[in-house]
Design a protein around this motif. Structure first.
Motif, PDB file in Angstrom:
ATOM      1  N   UNK A 190      -7.616 -16.593   3.629  1.00 35.31           N
ATOM      2  CA  UNK A 190      -6.512 -17.000   2.769  1.00 35.31           C
ATOM      3  C   UNK A 190      -6.937 -18.115   1.830  1.00 35.31           C
ATOM      4  N   UNK A 191      -6.459 -18.031   0.619  1.00 31.29           N
ATOM      5  CA  UNK A 191      -6.614 -19.106  -0.360  1.00 31.29           C
ATOM      6  C   UNK A 191      -5.319 -19.173  -1.160  1.00 31.29           C
ATOM      7  N   UNK A 192      -4.778 -20.353  -1.376  1.00 30.03           N
ATOM      8  CA  UNK A 192      -3.581 -20.450  -2.215  1.00 30.03           C
ATOM      9  C   UNK A 192      -3.858 -19.807  -3.575  1.00 30.03           C
ATOM     10  N   UNK A 193      -2.850 -19.174  -4.132  1.00 34.44           N
ATOM     11  CA  UNK A 193      -3.066 -18.432  -5.374  1.00 34.44           C
ATOM     12  C   UNK A 193      -1.777 -18.342  -6.175  1.00 34.44           C
ATOM     13  N   UNK A 194      -1.912 -17.948  -7.406  1.00 32.90           N
ATOM     14  CA  UNK A 194      -0.763 -17.633  -8.261  1.00 32.90           C
ATOM     15  C   UNK A 194      -0.513 -16.137  -8.139  1.00 32.90           C
ATOM     16  N   UNK A 195       0.716 -15.771  -7.814  1.00 29.12           N
ATOM     17  CA  UNK A 195       1.113 -14.367  -7.703  1.00 29.12           C
ATOM     18  C   UNK A 195       2.037 -14.045  -8.864  1.00 29.12           C
ATOM     19  N   UNK A 196       1.768 -12.919  -9.512  1.00 27.25           N
ATOM     20  CA  UNK A 196       2.601 -12.478 -10.630  1.00 27.25           C
ATOM     21  C   UNK A 196       3.263 -11.166 -10.230  1.00 27.25           C
ATOM     22  N   UNK A 197       4.599 -11.202 -10.156  1.00 27.89           N
ATOM     23  CA  UNK A 197       5.361 -10.036  -9.736  1.00 27.89           C
ATOM     24  C   UNK A 197       6.278  -9.557 -10.851  1.00 27.89           C
ATOM     25  N   UNK A 198       6.644  -8.286 -10.764  1.00 26.15           N
ATOM     26  CA  UNK A 198       7.630  -7.711 -11.664  1.00 26.15           C
ATOM     27  C   UNK A 198       8.802  -7.248 -10.815  1.00 26.15           C
ATOM     28  N   UNK A 199       9.950  -7.883 -11.015  1.00 26.20           N
ATOM     29  CA  UNK A 199      11.165  -7.535 -10.286  1.00 26.20           C
ATOM     30  C   UNK A 199      11.965  -6.543 -11.135  1.00 26.20           C
ATOM     31  N   UNK A 223       0.790  -1.232   0.000  1.00 26.09           N
ATOM     32  CA  UNK A 223       0.000   0.000   0.000  1.00 26.09           C
ATOM     33  C   UNK A 223       0.821   1.279   0.000  1.00 26.09           C
ATOM     34  N   UNK A 224       2.105   1.195   0.282  1.00 28.62           N
ATOM     35  CA  UNK A 224       2.900   2.423   0.290  1.00 28.62           C
ATOM     36  C   UNK A 224       3.832   2.539  -0.904  1.00 28.62           C
ATOM     37  N   UNK A 225       4.146   1.403  -1.566  1.00 31.27           N
ATOM     38  CA  UNK A 225       5.132   1.472  -2.640  1.00 31.27           C
ATOM     39  C   UNK A 225       4.799   0.662  -3.884  1.00 31.27           C
ATOM     40  N   UNK A 226       4.214  -0.510  -3.733  1.00 33.52           N
ATOM     41  CA  UNK A 226       4.173  -1.431  -4.870  1.00 33.52           C
ATOM     42  C   UNK A 226       3.282  -0.975  -6.022  1.00 33.52           C
ATOM     43  N   UNK A 227       2.267  -0.183  -5.756  1.00 27.70           N
ATOM     44  CA  UNK A 227       1.428   0.286  -6.872  1.00 27.70           C
ATOM     45  C   UNK A 227       2.245   1.190  -7.794  1.00 27.70           C
ATOM     46  N   UNK A 228       3.046   2.054  -7.193  1.00 23.51           N
ATOM     47  CA  UNK A 228       3.885   2.959  -7.981  1.00 23.51           C
ATOM     48  C   UNK A 228       4.983   2.203  -8.726  1.00 23.51           C
ATOM     49  N   UNK A 229       5.528   1.179  -8.086  1.00 17.01           N
ATOM     50  CA  UNK A 229       6.647   0.456  -8.684  1.00 17.01           C
ATOM     51  C   UNK A 229       6.195  -0.632  -9.653  1.00 17.01           C
ATOM     52  N   UNK A 268      -4.198   3.347   7.400  1.00 12.12           N
ATOM     53  CA  UNK A 268      -5.390   4.163   7.139  1.00 12.12           C
ATOM     54  C   UNK A 268      -5.033   5.545   6.598  1.00 12.12           C
ATOM     55  N   UNK A 269      -3.787   5.952   6.745  1.00  8.18           N
ATOM     56  CA  UNK A 269      -3.329   7.217   6.168  1.00  8.18           C
ATOM     57  C   UNK A 269      -3.100   7.098   4.662  1.00  8.18           C
ATOM     58  N   UNK A 270      -3.073   5.869   4.149  1.00  6.89           N
ATOM     59  CA  UNK A 270      -2.889   5.628   2.712  1.00  6.89           C
ATOM     60  C   UNK A 270      -4.254   5.562   2.046  1.00  6.89           C
ATOM     61  N   UNK A 271      -4.571   6.474   1.133  1.00  8.92           N
ATOM     62  CA  UNK A 271      -5.910   6.488   0.518  1.00  8.92           C
ATOM     63  C   UNK A 271      -6.306   5.163  -0.130  1.00  8.92           C
ATOM     64  N   UNK A 272      -5.384   4.491  -0.777  1.00 12.02           N
ATOM     65  CA  UNK A 272      -5.736   3.230  -1.447  1.00 12.02           C
ATOM     66  C   UNK A 272      -6.121   2.150  -0.432  1.00 12.02           C
ATOM     67  N   UNK A 278       5.156  -3.547  -8.735  1.00 11.92           N
ATOM     68  CA  UNK A 278       5.645  -4.814  -8.184  1.00 11.92           C
ATOM     69  C   UNK A 278       4.676  -5.968  -8.455  1.00 11.92           C
ATOM     70  N   UNK A 279       3.400  -5.765  -8.157  1.00  8.76           N
ATOM     71  CA  UNK A 279       2.391  -6.783  -8.465  1.00  8.76           C
ATOM     72  C   UNK A 279       1.777  -6.461  -9.823  1.00  8.76           C
ATOM     73  N   UNK A 280       1.716  -7.446 -10.691  1.00  9.50           N
ATOM     74  CA  UNK A 280       1.124  -7.210 -12.016  1.00  9.50           C
ATOM     75  C   UNK A 280      -0.380  -6.974 -11.921  1.00  9.50           C
ATOM     76  N   UNK A 281      -1.021  -7.561 -10.913  1.00 12.83           N
ATOM     77  CA  UNK A 281      -2.455  -7.348 -10.697  1.00 12.83           C
ATOM     78  C   UNK A 281      -2.633  -6.706  -9.319  1.00 12.83           C
ATOM     79  N   UNK A 282      -2.177  -5.453  -9.212  1.00 15.98           N
ATOM     80  CA  UNK A 282      -2.137  -4.777  -7.921  1.00 15.98           C
ATOM     81  C   UNK A 282      -3.508  -4.727  -7.251  1.00 15.98           C
TER      82      UNK A 282
END
Length: 141
Positions: free
Chosen positions: A89-98, A27-33, A72-76, A35-39
């Motif tokens: 929780x449910x097991x899932x496929x995670x797609x990341x961009x390094x 919530x503080x960095x990955x949307x901008x970077x 809660x200070x983060x709008x998103x 990092x997650x392909x499906x943020x």
């Protein structure tokens, strides 16, 4: 955390202890970077799982409520939190961009200790041979 995870997420050693978790980073960095392909999907799932966790675990541990207050200070985060969604929780496929390794696909699972359900191990397992090979470069430097 282990060295491979730190290499995957990046910069953990420079962070204060309270910021060394994927929820904070999401919530503080990955949307901008990117990092997650499906943020959006990842963020929604994490917020719902965090809500569920706060309701059932460690009632005397102040770290959860402290993290909630900071997020809660983060709008998103606030937008998703205000939906009041509870996700388990449910097991899932995670797609990341390094930033140097490119796209990495993981099968994400959680293991719970038989003697204490509050003890968890979250595992990111390479979902394909290409991801496994790229991760090897994190381990070997």
């Amino acid at each position: 955390c282990n060295d491979a995870y730190a290499g995957l997420i990046g910069g953990l050693e420079q962070r204060p202890a309270a910021e060394r978790n994927i929820l904070w980073i999401t919530f503080t960095e990955s949307r901008k970077s990117g990092h997650f392909l499906d943020w959006e999907s990842e963020a929604r799932s994490m917020a719902g799982q965090f809500r569920a966790a706060l309701g059932r675990r460690h009632p005397d541990d102040s770290r959860g409520p402290e993290l909630l207050e900071a997020l809660l200070a983060e709008p998103s985060f606030r937008e998703l939190w205000d939906e009041h969604t509870v996700t388990h929780f449910a097991p899932a496929r995670k797609r990341l961009r390094h930033p140097t390794l490119g796209r990495l696909d993981f099968d994400y699972t959680k293991l719970t200790a038989a003697t204490d359900e509050r003890q968890l191990l979250i595992a990111f397992l390479p979902a394909d041979a290409d991801t496994a090979a790229r991760l090897e470069t994190l381990r070997t430097g």
